[in-house]
Scaffold this active site. Structure first.
Site, PDB file in Angstrom:
ATOM      1  N   LYS A 144      -4.459  -4.784   9.400  1.00  0.00           N
ATOM      2  CA  LYS A 144      -4.068  -5.512   8.189  1.00  0.00           C
ATOM      3  C   LYS A 144      -2.627  -6.013   8.318  1.00  0.00           C
ATOM      4  CE  LYS A 144      -1.822  -4.815   4.507  1.00  0.00           C
ATOM      5  NZ  LYS A 144      -1.253  -6.121   4.126  1.00  0.00           N
ATOM      6  N   GLU A 153       7.575   2.286  12.684  1.00  0.00           N
ATOM      7  CA  GLU A 153       8.884   1.659  12.894  1.00  0.00           C
ATOM      8  C   GLU A 153       9.330   1.118  11.555  1.00  0.00           C
ATOM      9  OE1 GLU A 153      10.626   2.112  15.372  1.00  0.00           O
ATOM     10  OE2 GLU A 153       9.099   2.845  16.753  1.00  0.00           O
ATOM     11  N   CYS A 179      14.299  -6.426  11.566  1.00  0.00           N
ATOM     12  CA  CYS A 179      14.630  -5.002  11.457  1.00  0.00           C
ATOM     13  C   CYS A 179      15.868  -4.696  12.278  1.00  0.00           C
ATOM     14  CB  CYS A 179      13.457  -4.163  11.946  1.00  0.00           C
ATOM     15  SG  CYS A 179      12.864  -4.673  13.557  1.00  0.00           S
ATOM     16  N   GLU A 207      19.281  -1.676   3.041  1.00  0.00           N
ATOM     17  CA  GLU A 207      18.734  -2.717   3.895  1.00  0.00           C
ATOM     18  C   GLU A 207      18.357  -3.891   3.001  1.00  0.00           C
ATOM     19  OE1 GLU A 207      14.720  -2.560   5.494  1.00  0.00           O
ATOM     20  OE2 GLU A 207      15.497  -3.178   7.432  1.00  0.00           O
TER      21      GLU A 207
HETATM   22  P1  NAP Z   1       6.626  -3.639   3.775  1.00  0.00           P
HETATM   23  O1  NAP Z   1       6.779  -4.257   2.459  1.00  0.00           O
HETATM   24  O2  NAP Z   1       6.856  -2.186   3.939  1.00  0.00           O
HETATM   25  O3  NAP Z   1       5.162  -4.014   4.293  1.00  0.00           O
HETATM   26  C1  NAP Z   1       4.706  -3.681   5.579  1.00  0.00           C
HETATM   27  C2  NAP Z   1       3.190  -3.711   5.585  1.00  0.00           C
HETATM   28  O4  NAP Z   1       2.683  -2.646   4.768  1.00  0.00           O
HETATM   29  C3  NAP Z   1       2.596  -4.983   4.994  1.00  0.00           C
HETATM   30  O5  NAP Z   1       1.417  -5.296   5.672  1.00  0.00           O
HETATM   31  C4  NAP Z   1       2.322  -4.559   3.570  1.00  0.00           C
HETATM   32  O6  NAP Z   1       1.376  -5.356   2.934  1.00  0.00           O
HETATM   33  C5  NAP Z   1       1.802  -3.162   3.785  1.00  0.00           C
HETATM   34  N1  NAP Z   1       1.855  -2.276   2.626  1.00  0.00           N
HETATM   35  C6  NAP Z   1       2.611  -2.385   1.503  1.00  0.00           C
HETATM   36  N2  NAP Z   1       2.380  -1.318   0.687  1.00  0.00           N
HETATM   37  C7  NAP Z   1       1.474  -0.537   1.311  1.00  0.00           C
HETATM   38  C8  NAP Z   1       0.831   0.701   0.976  1.00  0.00           C
HETATM   39  N3  NAP Z   1       1.116   1.348  -0.149  1.00  0.00           N
HETATM   40  N4  NAP Z   1      -0.058   1.238   1.856  1.00  0.00           N
HETATM   41  C9  NAP Z   1      -0.329   0.613   3.035  1.00  0.00           C
HETATM   42  N5  NAP Z   1       0.243  -0.571   3.386  1.00  0.00           N
HETATM   43  C10 NAP Z   1       1.137  -1.140   2.547  1.00  0.00           C
HETATM   44  O7  NAP Z   1       7.589  -4.373   4.838  1.00  0.00           O
HETATM   45  P2  NAP Z   1       7.797  -5.955   4.979  1.00  0.00           P
HETATM   46  O8  NAP Z   1       8.462  -6.448   3.754  1.00  0.00           O
HETATM   47  O9  NAP Z   1       6.564  -6.626   5.436  1.00  0.00           O
HETATM   48  O10 NAP Z   1       8.774  -6.001   6.238  1.00  0.00           O
HETATM   49  C11 NAP Z   1      10.121  -5.737   6.136  1.00  0.00           C
HETATM   50  C12 NAP Z   1      10.438  -4.302   6.488  1.00  0.00           C
HETATM   51  O11 NAP Z   1       9.890  -3.978   7.762  1.00  0.00           O
HETATM   52  C13 NAP Z   1      11.910  -4.040   6.630  1.00  0.00           C
HETATM   53  O12 NAP Z   1      12.220  -2.791   6.081  1.00  0.00           O
HETATM   54  C14 NAP Z   1      12.124  -4.033   8.126  1.00  0.00           C
HETATM   55  O13 NAP Z   1      13.247  -3.327   8.567  1.00  0.00           O
HETATM   56  C15 NAP Z   1      10.877  -3.384   8.583  1.00  0.00           C
HETATM   57  N6  NAP Z   1      10.644  -3.688   9.986  1.00  0.00           N
HETATM   58  C16 NAP Z   1      10.875  -2.720  10.910  1.00  0.00           C
HETATM   59  C17 NAP Z   1      10.704  -2.992  12.253  1.00  0.00           C
HETATM   60  C18 NAP Z   1      10.951  -1.946  13.288  1.00  0.00           C
HETATM   61  O14 NAP Z   1      10.462  -2.113  14.389  1.00  0.00           O
HETATM   62  N7  NAP Z   1      11.669  -0.883  12.998  1.00  0.00           N
HETATM   63  C19 NAP Z   1      10.297  -4.266  12.655  1.00  0.00           C
HETATM   64  C20 NAP Z   1      10.086  -5.242  11.680  1.00  0.00           C
HETATM   65  C21 NAP Z   1      10.252  -4.935  10.351  1.00  0.00           C
HETATM   66  P3  NAP Z   1       1.868  -6.645   2.065  1.00  0.00           P
HETATM   67  O15 NAP Z   1       3.043  -7.256   2.728  1.00  0.00           O
HETATM   68  O16 NAP Z   1       0.697  -7.524   2.087  1.00  0.00           O
HETATM   69  O17 NAP Z   1       2.240  -6.103   0.718  1.00  0.00           O
END
Ligand code: NAP
Ligand code: MG
Length: 498
Positions: free
Chosen positions: A190, A264, A298, A400
C-alpha cells in the site's frame, strides 16, 4: 527514431491526462470499490492527475489470499529466475524514464530533474537486487564433532506487507519490494494515497517483466487501508517507511502480534560547518541537502550548526544563494524548489513559520506568504532560515517540519557543535564539513546518526550499502545492501552429517 525520440513521442500522447487508478490483485488490474481517490497536481491543484477508488477491505483480503497462494511456488523458483524478472523490470523502467519522471513531477511535485534521478534510481535498485543470486547465500561453520559441518541457510519469510510514504513514490517502494521478491517473498503493498499513479507504474514494470500472478499485489488507499494490511492475519512481516508517529503505532501493534517489523522513520538532520571547512562546498551542499524535494526528504538538512568563527561569512553566502533559488512549477527547468505535496502540508509549514516569527526568532531569510515571487496557485512555501540563540527552543529546531524551513545555531567549537547536532530524538543522517581529519574521525564516534556524510550533503543512499536511522528514526534491521537480506529472510542452522 532513437530511443530518446521514442520516449518524447510517447510523452506527447500519454502524459498530462487524468489516469484511471487501478489495483493490481492476483495478476489482474481491478477497479476499487472503496472511497474515491482523487489526486490533483500540487503545482496546479485543479489539474487532476489520477482518480479512482480505494480498495475495500475485501479487496485487501483478496490481495493477501493471492499472495499466500503464490508464496510457495515463488519461494521454490530458482533465485536466478527471480532475479531475471527484476532485471527485466529495471530495463522496462529505464525505457520509460522520461515519461515516468514527468508523471512523478505532476503527481508528487518534485522538479523534473530530481524525478528523473528517482526513476533511474528505482531501476538501479531493481538491478542490484536482481544480482543477489550471484552473491553468497549463507554461511558454513566447522563443527566441534567429527564428520559434521554446520550450515546457516536462508528462507523467505512468506507474505510481506509493504507500506510506503509519498516523498519517493518509486525509489522507496523499489528498495523494499525488490529485496522482498529477490529473497522469495510475496508482497501486498500500500503506497501513500497521494502517489498511487507511480505505484501503478512500478507494479506495471514488474508485470511486464513476467512476474507471476499474486507475487506482487498493489492495493491503493489511505491510512485505513494501511491499518487493514497491518492487522491482517496472513502477514508474516511488514516493512514500513513514514512518520515516527505511524511507525511507533505499527511497532506496538505488530510486536504484539509477533509479526517481524522494520521501519524507517522521521529525521531532523543537521549539517555541521566547522571553521576550517571549504565554505563554497559547504554552501552548495547545504542548499542541495535542505531544499531539494522542497525539504520533504527524510534525509533533508533541516538544521545547521556553524562554528562561530566563520558563522557570519557562511550565513551571508548561504543567504544570498537561498534568495536566488527559483520557487515554481516542477516541470519548469529553472525551478529548484517545487510545491509541497498537499495543501495541509503547506498550512502546517506556514503555521510553523508564523510561530517562529511570533516567538521572535531571528529570521536570517524569509518571504511573506503572499510574496509576489511565489506562484499563486499550488502548495508553495518559500525557503526560510531562522537562527536560535542560547536556550531558545522552537519547532524549527525540534520538530520534523518536512519542508524548506531551517533552524540554525552557532557553536563555539566542534565539541559543542556535535552536542547540538545530537540534541534531538531523531538520528537518521548528518553532514560534517571540515578539512581536519581528526575532527572528522571524532564525528564517527560522537554523532548519533545512521548515515554520516563527511563533506557532502545529508541526502543520498546507494543501493549496495545499509540505509537507516538510529534513535527514533528507525526500528528493526536497516534497509538496502546486504542489510535487506537480514530482514527479508529467516535462517535455518543445519547440523549436517553424512
Ligand atoms: P506517513 O504519513 O507516516 O505515511 C506513511 C504511510 O503510512 C502512507 O502510506 C500512509 O498512508 C500510511 N499510513 C498512515 N496512517 C497509517 C496507519 N494508521 N496504519 C498504517 N498505515 C498508515 O508519512 P508520509 O507523510 O507519507 O511521509 C513522510 C514521513 O516519512 C516523514 O516523517 C519522513 O521522514 C518519513 N520518511 C522516512 C524515510 C526513511 O527512510 N527514514 C524515508 C522517507 C520518508 P496515506 O499517506 O495514504 O495516509
Ligand atoms: Mg502523511
Amino acid at each position: 527514431m532513437t530511443a530518446a525520440n521514442d520516449a518524447d513521442a510517447v510523452n506527447a500522447v500519454t502524459t498530462d491526462r487524468t489516469v484511471e487508478l487501478r489495483h493490481f490483485i492476483a495478476g489482474e488490474w481491478v477497479e476499487g470499490s472503496g472511497p474515491e481517490l482523487v489526486r490533483g497536481n500540487p503545482a496546479r491543484p485543479s489539474e487532476i492527475v489520477a482518480r479512482g477508488r480505494a480498495a475495500e477491505d475485501t479487496q485487501v483480503d483478496r490481495a493477501f489470499d493471492a499472495a499466500r497462494a503464490a508464496a510457495r511456488s515463488w519461494a521454490r523458483t530458482p533465485a536466478h529466475e527471480r532475479g531475471a524478472v527484476l532485471g527485466r523490470a529495471a530495463t522496462h523502467l529505464e525505457s520509460r524514464v522520461a515519461e515516468l519522471a514527468r508523471e512523478l513531477s505532476r503527481e508528487e511535485g518534485k522538479p523534473l530533474a530530481e524525478a528523473t534521478g528517482e526513476v533511474t534510481r528505482a531501476a538501479q535498485v531493481l538491478r542490484f537486487q536482481a544480482s543477489d543470486a550471484d552473491r553468497e547465500a549463507g554461511e558454513l561453520f566447522h563443527s566441534p564433532r567429527a564428520g559434521e559441518r554446520i550450515l546457516v541457510t536462508r528462507r523467505p519469510l512468506g507474505v510481506v506487507g509493504v507500506i510506503t510514504p509519498f516523498n519517493f513514490p518509486i525509489a522507496i517502494p523499489a528498495w523494499k519490494i525488490a529485496p522482498a521478491l529477490a529473497h522469495g517473498n510475496t508482497v501486498v503493498w500500500k503506497p501513500a494515497h497521494t502517489v498511487s499513479l507511480l505505484a501503478m507504474r512500478l507494479a506495471d514494470a514488474l508485470e511486464a517483466a513476467g512476474l507471476p500472478a499474486g507475487v506482487l499485489n498493489l492495493v491503493l488507499g489511505s491510512g485505513s487501508t494501511g491499518e487493514r494490511l497491518a492487522s491482517h492475519p496472513q502477514l508474516d512481516g511488514m516493512s514500513f517507511t513514514g512518520s515516527t508517529e505511524v511507525g511507533r503505532h505499527l511497532a506496538m501493534q505488530l510486536g504484539g502480534a509477533g509479526v517481524r517489523f522494520q521501519a524507517e522513520l522521521g529525521g531532523k538532520n543537521t549539517a555541521i560547518v566547522l571553521a576550517d571547512a571549504d565554505l563554497q562546498l559547504a554552501v552548495d551542499q547545504v542548499v542541495s541537502g535542505a531544499f531539494r524535494g522542497s525539504g520533504q526528504r527524510c534525509t533533508a538538512t533541516s538544521r545547521i550548526v556553524v562554528e562561530e568563527a566563520i558563522a557570519d561569512e557562511f550565513l551571508g553566502e548561504l543567504t544570498s544563494r537561498v534568495a536566488s533559488l527559483a520557487v515554481g512549477d516542477p516541470l519548469d527547468a529553472s525551478t529548484f524548489v517545487g510545491p509541497l505535496v498537499e495543501q495541509r502540508a503547506q498550512s502546517h509549514l506556514r503555521a510553523a513559520i508564523d510561530a517562529a516569527r511570533a516567538h521572535g526568532l531571528r529570521e536570517v531569510f524569509g518571504r511573506s506568504h503572499d510574496d509576489d515571487d511565489l506562484p499563486g496557485e499550488g502548495h508553495y512555501v518559500s525557503p526560510t532560515l531562522f537562527e536560535l540563540s542560547g536556550q531558545e527552543r522552537s519547532d524549527v529546531w525540534d520538530a520534523e517540519l518536512f519542508g524548506p524551513v531551517i533552524g540554525i545555531r552557532r557553536a563555539a567549537d566542534s565539541t559543542e557543535a556535535f552536542a547540538m547536532a545530537n540534541d534531538t530524538r531523531y538520528g537518521l543522517t548528518g553532514a560534517l564539513f571540515t578539512r581536519d581529519l581528526s575532527r572528522a574521525l571524532a564525528a564517527l564516534d560522537e554523532l548519533e546518526v545512521g548515515v554520516l556524510h563527511v563533506n557532502s550533503e545529508t541526502g543520498g543512499a546507494d543501493p549496495h550499502v545499509p540505509f537507516g536511522g538510529v534513535k527514533q528514526s528507525g526500528f528493526g534491521p536497516k534497509e538496502q545492501g546486504r542489510a535487506a537480506r537480514e530482514f527479508f529472510t529467516d535462517t535455518t542452522t543445519v547440523y549436517l552429517r553424512g
